[in-house]
Design a protein around this motif. Structure first.
Motif, PDB file in Angstrom:
ATOM      1  N   THR A  51      -4.837 -23.803  -9.632  1.00 66.11           N
ATOM      2  CA  THR A  51      -5.213 -25.210  -9.723  1.00 66.11           C
ATOM      3  C   THR A  51      -4.012 -26.148  -9.667  1.00 66.11           C
ATOM      4  O   THR A  51      -4.151 -27.345  -9.883  1.00 66.11           O
ATOM      5  CB  THR A  51      -5.996 -25.483 -11.017  1.00 66.11           C
ATOM      6  N   GLY A  52      -2.826 -25.587  -9.397  1.00 63.87           N
ATOM      7  CA  GLY A  52      -1.636 -26.425  -9.265  1.00 63.87           C
ATOM      8  C   GLY A  52      -0.910 -26.694 -10.563  1.00 63.87           C
ATOM      9  O   GLY A  52      -0.143 -27.656 -10.650  1.00 63.87           O
ATOM     10  N   ARG A  53      -1.110 -25.858 -11.560  1.00 69.03           N
ATOM     11  CA  ARG A  53      -0.459 -26.062 -12.859  1.00 69.03           C
ATOM     12  C   ARG A  53       1.046 -26.262 -12.713  1.00 69.03           C
ATOM     13  O   ARG A  53       1.627 -27.179 -13.324  1.00 69.03           O
ATOM     14  CB  ARG A  53      -0.729 -24.860 -13.780  1.00 69.03           C
ATOM     15  N   VAL A  54       1.691 -25.457 -11.878  1.00 68.39           N
ATOM     16  CA  VAL A  54       3.135 -25.563 -11.661  1.00 68.39           C
ATOM     17  C   VAL A  54       3.444 -26.364 -10.405  1.00 68.39           C
ATOM     18  O   VAL A  54       4.388 -27.157 -10.381  1.00 68.39           O
ATOM     19  CB  VAL A  54       3.771 -24.158 -11.575  1.00 68.39           C
ATOM     20  N   ALA A  55       2.661 -26.181  -9.360  1.00 66.46           N
ATOM     21  CA  ALA A  55       2.975 -26.800  -8.069  1.00 66.46           C
ATOM     22  C   ALA A  55       2.971 -28.313  -8.123  1.00 66.46           C
ATOM     23  O   ALA A  55       3.845 -28.972  -7.537  1.00 66.46           O
ATOM     24  CB  ALA A  55       1.986 -26.307  -7.009  1.00 66.46           C
ATOM     25  N   ILE A  56       2.003 -28.895  -8.810  1.00 62.26           N
ATOM     26  CA  ILE A  56       1.902 -30.358  -8.838  1.00 62.26           C
ATOM     27  C   ILE A  56       3.091 -31.000  -9.556  1.00 62.26           C
ATOM     28  O   ILE A  56       3.727 -31.915  -9.010  1.00 62.26           O
ATOM     29  CB  ILE A  56       0.554 -30.797  -9.431  1.00 62.26           C
ATOM     30  N   PRO A  57       3.463 -30.560 -10.772  1.00 65.03           N
ATOM     31  CA  PRO A  57       4.650 -31.160 -11.386  1.00 65.03           C
ATOM     32  C   PRO A  57       5.936 -30.840 -10.645  1.00 65.03           C
ATOM     33  O   PRO A  57       6.875 -31.647 -10.654  1.00 65.03           O
ATOM     34  CB  PRO A  57       4.651 -30.585 -12.808  1.00 65.03           C
ATOM     35  N   LEU A  58       6.013 -29.683  -9.977  1.00 61.46           N
ATOM     36  CA  LEU A  58       7.217 -29.376  -9.198  1.00 61.46           C
ATOM     37  C   LEU A  58       7.314 -30.316  -8.001  1.00 61.46           C
ATOM     38  O   LEU A  58       8.404 -30.821  -7.693  1.00 61.46           O
ATOM     39  CB  LEU A  58       7.179 -27.920  -8.737  1.00 61.46           C
ATOM     40  N   ALA A  59       6.196 -30.592  -7.351  1.00 64.49           N
ATOM     41  CA  ALA A  59       6.201 -31.549  -6.245  1.00 64.49           C
ATOM     42  C   ALA A  59       6.579 -32.943  -6.722  1.00 64.49           C
ATOM     43  O   ALA A  59       7.240 -33.701  -6.002  1.00 64.49           O
ATOM     44  CB  ALA A  59       4.830 -31.569  -5.568  1.00 64.49           C
ATOM     45  N   ALA A  60       6.173 -33.270  -7.946  1.00 64.90           N
ATOM     46  CA  ALA A  60       6.516 -34.578  -8.509  1.00 64.90           C
ATOM     47  C   ALA A  60       8.020 -34.715  -8.731  1.00 64.90           C
ATOM     48  O   ALA A  60       8.528 -35.839  -8.844  1.00 64.90           O
ATOM     49  CB  ALA A  60       5.770 -34.794  -9.822  1.00 64.90           C
ATOM     50  N   ARG A  61       8.725 -33.582  -8.812  1.00 63.37           N
ATOM     51  CA  ARG A  61      10.188 -33.610  -8.936  1.00 63.37           C
ATOM     52  C   ARG A  61      10.870 -33.804  -7.587  1.00 63.37           C
ATOM     53  O   ARG A  61      12.095 -33.813  -7.509  1.00 63.37           O
ATOM     54  CB  ARG A  61      10.681 -32.298  -9.554  1.00 63.37           C
ATOM     55  N   GLY A  62      10.079 -33.902  -6.516  1.00 66.36           N
ATOM     56  CA  GLY A  62      10.653 -34.103  -5.201  1.00 66.36           C
ATOM     57  C   GLY A  62      10.799 -32.841  -4.380  1.00 66.36           C
ATOM     58  O   GLY A  62      11.372 -32.880  -3.282  1.00 66.36           O
ATOM     59  N   VAL A  63      10.275 -31.718  -4.874  1.00 64.52           N
ATOM     60  CA  VAL A  63      10.340 -30.460  -4.134  1.00 64.52           C
ATOM     61  C   VAL A  63       9.067 -30.319  -3.290  1.00 64.52           C
ATOM     62  O   VAL A  63       7.969 -30.294  -3.852  1.00 64.52           O
ATOM     63  CB  VAL A  63      10.458 -29.253  -5.094  1.00 64.52           C
ATOM     64  N   PRO A  64       9.171 -30.227  -1.976  1.00 62.45           N
ATOM     65  CA  PRO A  64       7.974 -29.990  -1.167  1.00 62.45           C
ATOM     66  C   PRO A  64       7.399 -28.603  -1.498  1.00 62.45           C
ATOM     67  O   PRO A  64       8.100 -27.598  -1.405  1.00 62.45           O
ATOM     68  CB  PRO A  64       8.490 -30.051   0.273  1.00 62.45           C
ATOM     69  N   VAL A  65       6.126 -28.545  -1.886  1.00 63.11           N
ATOM     70  CA  VAL A  65       5.505 -27.294  -2.313  1.00 63.11           C
ATOM     71  C   VAL A  65       4.280 -27.003  -1.455  1.00 63.11           C
ATOM     72  O   VAL A  65       3.427 -27.873  -1.251  1.00 63.11           O
ATOM     73  CB  VAL A  65       5.087 -27.343  -3.799  1.00 63.11           C
ATOM     74  N   THR A  66       4.200 -25.774  -0.969  1.00 68.45           N
ATOM     75  CA  THR A  66       3.014 -25.252  -0.294  1.00 68.45           C
ATOM     76  C   THR A  66       2.470 -24.113  -1.144  1.00 68.45           C
ATOM     77  O   THR A  66       3.231 -23.390  -1.801  1.00 68.45           O
ATOM     78  CB  THR A  66       3.363 -24.737   1.115  1.00 68.45           C
ATOM     79  N   GLY A  67       1.148 -23.941  -1.154  1.00 66.16           N
ATOM     80  CA  GLY A  67       0.554 -22.875  -1.938  1.00 66.16           C
ATOM     81  C   GLY A  67      -0.266 -21.920  -1.094  1.00 66.16           C
ATOM     82  O   GLY A  67      -0.817 -22.301  -0.059  1.00 66.16           O
ATOM     83  N   ILE A  68      -0.325 -20.677  -1.538  1.00 63.65           N
ATOM     84  CA  ILE A  68      -1.263 -19.686  -1.009  1.00 63.65           C
ATOM     85  C   ILE A  68      -2.193 -19.312  -2.143  1.00 63.65           C
ATOM     86  O   ILE A  68      -1.728 -19.019  -3.256  1.00 63.65           O
ATOM     87  CB  ILE A  68      -0.535 -18.448  -0.459  1.00 63.65           C
TER      88      ILE A  68
END
Length: 254
Positions: A51-68
């Motif tokens: 559900t993006g528990r880590v991906a969403i806040p990491l993207a908010a830090r400016g890191v482009p994140v893709t998920g599988i």
């Protein structure tokens, strides 16, 4: 075909409720800090993004994140929290699914590797991570150390949480290295809600061999995201493997 459990709509809708402790700032923030440092100015790929528990806040830090993500229901929950442009998600299993681009960081958190219930799939997961990494990039996993050392002879179950709200225990098959996590949650009306998930446990040394087969080299192993030293009594580990700078994607095992 994958051996992983497929999280259904009911499990996805209750995920943030049943996993609330993992969203606490003291748990989540150190993980995001750690991953952001490793990603640097590059992009990150999360296996089993959920559900993006880590991906969403990491993207908010400016890191482009893709998920599988294997479960469409889980991916739909992520979409309700975030748009497709911020954290794009590819549906598929983390052992074989590919996405466009190369990444300075691939990561798999909260015991996700064990969702793959065969050794062959776990080996392919490491190879898949290596294929997606740029030379010099890193693969990071967060994984618990199996609690079987606490089992007396003849016992097959180990509790991992006993509280007024939640009781959980793991049952193990020591021959196959497979097991099941059993969860009982107390609801507001006093009833109990049961859930179970299946896994294959992996020792840190086995992870290192899988990494070597994928052409990755162990860089560091810690007990947690805050950097505590990993010791013989550690109950979990955060391990980082690096893809050598002189290894090209075409030279990696399939």
């Amino acid at each position: 075909m994958t051996s992983s459990d497929l999280w259904d709509q009911d499990a996805a809708e209750h995920y943030e409720e049943t996993s609330a402790a993992m969203y606490a700032p003291e748990v989540l923030d150190p993980a995001v800090d750690f991953l952001a440092r490793l990603a640097g100015s590059g992009a990150a790929l999360e296996f089993a993004v959920g559900t993006g528990r880590v991906a969403i806040p990491l993207a908010a830090r400016g890191v482009p994140v893709t998920g599988i993500e294997l479960s469409r229901a889980m991916a739909d929950q992520l979409r309700r929290r975030d748009d497709q442009e911020t954290v794009p998600v590819v549906l598929g299993d983390m052992a074989t699914t590919a996405t466009d681009g190369r990444f300075t960081l691939v990561y798999l958190v909260w015991n996700g590797l064990s969702n793959l219930r065969t050794q062959d799939e776990q080996v392919r997961c490491f190879a898949n991570a290596a294929r997606h990494l740029t030379p010099g990039g890193r693969f990071v996993i967060e994984l618990w150390v199996p609690g079987i050392q606490r089992m007396p002879p003849g016992q097959s179950a180990v509790p991992f949480e006993v509280s007024a709200e939640h009781t959980g225990f793991d049952t193990y098959d020591l021959v196959t290295q497979r097991g099941t996590s059993h969860h009982y949650w107390r609801q507001e009306d006093g009833s109990l809600r049961y859930g179970a998930s299946n896994f294959r446990y992996v020792w840190p040394s086995e992870c290192d061999l899988m990494a070597r087969l994928a052409g990755l080299e162990l860089e560091q192993r810690l007990a947690d995201w805050k950097g505590a030293p990993y010791t013989a009594s550690s109950e979990s580990h955060v391990s980082v493997w690096q893809k050598p700078s002189d290894v090209l994607p075409g030279n990696l095992p399939a």
